[in-house]
Scaffold this motif. Structure first.
Motif: not given
Length: 720
Positions: A414-415, A418-419, A426-427
């Protein structure tokens, strides 16, 4: 020492004066004490006197003396003819000022003036502060009047307004005022001019007459009201907003490309006018719309109402949204002396496309839905995210990436950015998918974070590369394919990997050697222990990280000394039955003697392992213990930040909590902070302090990996 060049003597020190009686006088003798010719002047200053009176209340003879030689004498004769302060009775000081322009010197003498009650009647003074007024018909004019009583007797003054039609005066033509001796009183008359038809354009003169019992009447100077051309032209547009087409815009109606505005002019002035219309528009409106007036100008007499038409046409487009155009329409009269009400009309025109925007919007939503359905924003998208329960999550060393394992047999990277940003996926990519069995636990290799270890339901431990993007694992550790892997822990130097199994086996694998030799499968660990209970948590503790804390079924907590290869038990309270489990362990990277444990009865315990690692005869110190953090329900995961200042926990109460710790390793506050709640239980949490933020990542049975960010408290009790 300064030398006085002017020597002055006055003939008396006290004077008595009665206003209305005979003037009084005194003599001033001035001696030129200088060594040059000089002329002298004299000035009288009254204490409390008005500067506007000047020297009107006394006379001086001579006004200016001739130039006298040194030692010569000049005599001035001063006669007081009026009181310096109107209405004053009593004693006042007069300053006699003698000065010479040639000598640039002066002398001052003090004289006491006794003012007695006067005998004469003094007429009232009536002043008009404003003498000339210019106004249009129907204007309300306030005419100020000032009355001055110069006598020493209070009086009642009657003011009468003369020269205008009495009906124009709203408060009547007469006013009564009480005026004290020497006082000044102001009042005003309100004059309401009639409609234009009743008041021709001309000048109307008036005066104010004042009478009172104690004196003679007085008439003010003449005032003038100039009535200028009055009235107005009322200009309006009916309506101000138009549409093309005017109705049923949901129908194509491609032949309707124009509309009409009705412009109304009403002459409410006393002058005949010619009115023409001027339109102000931007370059965009000029290029896109055609405008025409019919007729171009109109002649309108007083009281008349006439209309013009503004025709606006524009070829409509087939696709797109409705567009709005604006025009400023200005009415211009031939006689500039008459105002135009609302001379600038703001007109708005909405032009709809041939195809209704709602249909285009529906098509747009359909397109957006398709884009959303195949993007990472869709939680049900089979191409992104997990599709079954998330069993394990962990941050990398710097907190910008994270990994997760799930029962859907996949490992996702996960990045973290990105959240918090919808425009970043995010992925970061799937490290592994469809690997054969559910993933129970995942862990980053501490050094470089370029490798991930995954413990599976079938007893395998697969090692995956984060960077290569290959579809196969680098190597696999397997001792018993029927023995589930429930816990993993890397040594800090990444040389060894420890695994805990459902059978009670705790195995030590040589991860470094397996990665160097690129061995596809390893079936023999370098060390092993059988603790006789299902192992759910592992954590390396102690300053040298040579002790492995092991927690699991029956609330068993044991320590495996890796150097001596011996096990010893840590008493746990309460001791457990077959349905009691220690389900999670974690230690702090920078405070490795601090250990956190949690069990399926909702108890979280903080331990100081230093006391029992140094000597097996000493008990491990319980720093803090509480069971109310998750409502008595199972706490599935605990994680301590690297600095040991924060503890994150998640459990069966569907909540994730954050606890602040002191530097001794205890709770700083009895109640934690709820950072996340959901409708499903949380299986795994991790916490990382990055700059001024606390990051908490969590995974639950709802297939979601979630991130919460809390502002870092610089005054944290752990830092004190």
């Amino acid at each position: 020492m300064a030398v006085n060049l002017v020597n002055t003597k006055i003939s008396t020190q006290v004077l008595h004066f009665k206003p209305g009686g005979s003037p009084v006088s005194f003599e001033v003798t001035v001696v030129n004490e200088s060594n040059q010719f000089a002329s002298f002047q004299l000035e009288i200053i009254a204490a409390g006197g008005s500067s506007s009176l000047g020297s009107n209340w006394y006379n001086i003879s001579p006004a200016v003396s001739a130039k006298n030689p040194p030692g010569d004498t000049t005599k001035f004769y001063v006669t007081i003819t009026d009181t310096p302060v109107a209405g004053f009775v009593g004693k006042m000081n007069l300053i006699v000022r003698i000065f010479s322009l040639e000598l640039r010197d002066e002398d001052r003498q003090l004289l006491r003036l006794v003012v007695e009650v006067g005998t004469s009647s003094v007429p009232m003074l009536v002043e008009l502060p404003v003498r000339e007024f210019s106004a249009q018909p129907q204007t309300l004019i306030e005419i100020p009047v000032r009355v001055v009583n110069p006598s020493q007797i209070p009086t009642t003054v009657s003011l009468r307004f003369c020269g205008l039609n009495p009906q124009w005066l709203l408060d009547g033509v007469e006013k009564l005022l009480q005026v004290a001796p020497g006082a000044k009183v102001e009042t005003s008359f309100l004059c309401q001019l009639p409609v234009p038809e009743e008041v021709p354009t001309q000048a109307y003169s008036f005066t104010i007459e004042a009478t009172h019992l104690n004196g003679l009447p007085f008439r003010s100077s003449e005032g003038v009201i100039k009535v200028i051309p009055g009235g107005f032209i009322d200009f309006q547009c009916i309506p101000e907003k138009q549409r093309i087409p005017p109705s049923r815009s949901w129908l194509p109606q491609w032949r309707i490309n124009s509309t009409t505005y009705l412009l109304e002019c009403k002459n409410a002035s006393n002058l005949s006018q010619q009115v023409h219309i001027q339109i102000k528009k931007g370059e965009e409106e000029q290029a896109k719309c055609f405008l025409e007036f019919q007729p171009e100008a109109i002649d309108i007499n007083p009281g008349e109402t006439k209309h013009l038409q503004l025709l606006v046409s524009k070829r409509r487009w087939w696709f797109g949204l409705a567009k709005k155009f604006s025009f400023i329409v200005k009415a211009i009269a031939s006689d500039k002396r008459v105002n135009i009400n609302n001379e600038n009309q703001f007109l708005q025109l909405t032009i709809h496309p041939v195809l209704h925007p709602w249909l285009q919007l529906l098509l747009g939503f359909l397109l957006l839905y398709i884009v959303w359905a195949v993007s990472w924003l869709n939680p049900a998208n089979p191409l992104f995210g997990h599709h079954r329960s998330v069993t394990s999550v962990q941050f990398n060393g710097v907190g910008d990436r994270a990994i997760s394992g799930s029962q859907d047999q996949s490992i996702i990277r996960w990045n973290i950015a990105g959240f918090t940003n919808l425009f970043i996926n995010q992925q970061h990519g799937k490290i592994a998918k469809n690997i054969g069995k559910a993933v129970r636990v995942v862990r980053y290799k501490p050094v470089d974070n370029d490798v991930v270890a995954a413990g599976l339901e079938n007893g395998e431990i697969q090692i995956w590369s984060v960077l290569s993007g290959t579809k196969k694992s680098i190597t696999t550790f397997t001792l018993n394919k029927t023995d589930r892997v429930l816990a993993l822990e890397f040594s800090p130097d990444s040389r060894f990997l420890f695994s805990g199994h459902g059978s009670g086996s705790v195995l030590q694998w040589d991860a470094n050697n397996a990665l160097l030799e690129n061995t596809p499968s390893i079936t023999k660990p370098i060390k092993s222990q059988d603790v006789k209970f299902s192992v759910y948590g592992l954590a390396l503790v102690g300053q040298d990280r040579q002790n492995l804390a092991i927690g699991g079924r029956y609330n068993n907590l044991e320590v495996w000394n890796l150097i001596q290869n011996k096990l010893w038990k840590v008493p746990y309270n309460p001791p457990g039955s077959q349905n009691d489990y220690i389900v999670s362990l974690d230690s702090s990277e920078y405070r490795p003697n601090l250990l956190a444990t949690s069990d399926n009865k909702g108890q979280i315990t903080l331990w100081n392992m230093q006391t029992c690692l140094n000597s097996k005869n000493n008990k491990c110190q319980v720093l803090d213990r509480w069971s109310d953090g998750h409502g008595g329900k199972a706490v599935r995961s605990v994680a301590i930040s690297d600095n040991g200042c924060y503890l994150a926990s998640g459990g069966d109460d569907n909540r994730v909590m954050l606890w602040s710790l002191t530097k001794e390793g205890r709770r700083a506050f009895p109640n934690g902070i709820q950072v996340r709640s959901d409708s499903h239980r949380f299986n795994s949490v991790d916490v990382k302090v990055v700059k001024d933020r606390i990051l908490i990542i969590s995974g639950n049975d709802n297939t979601e990996v979630m991130l919460n960010i809390i502002k870092f408290d610089k005054n944290s009790p752990c830092k004190k």
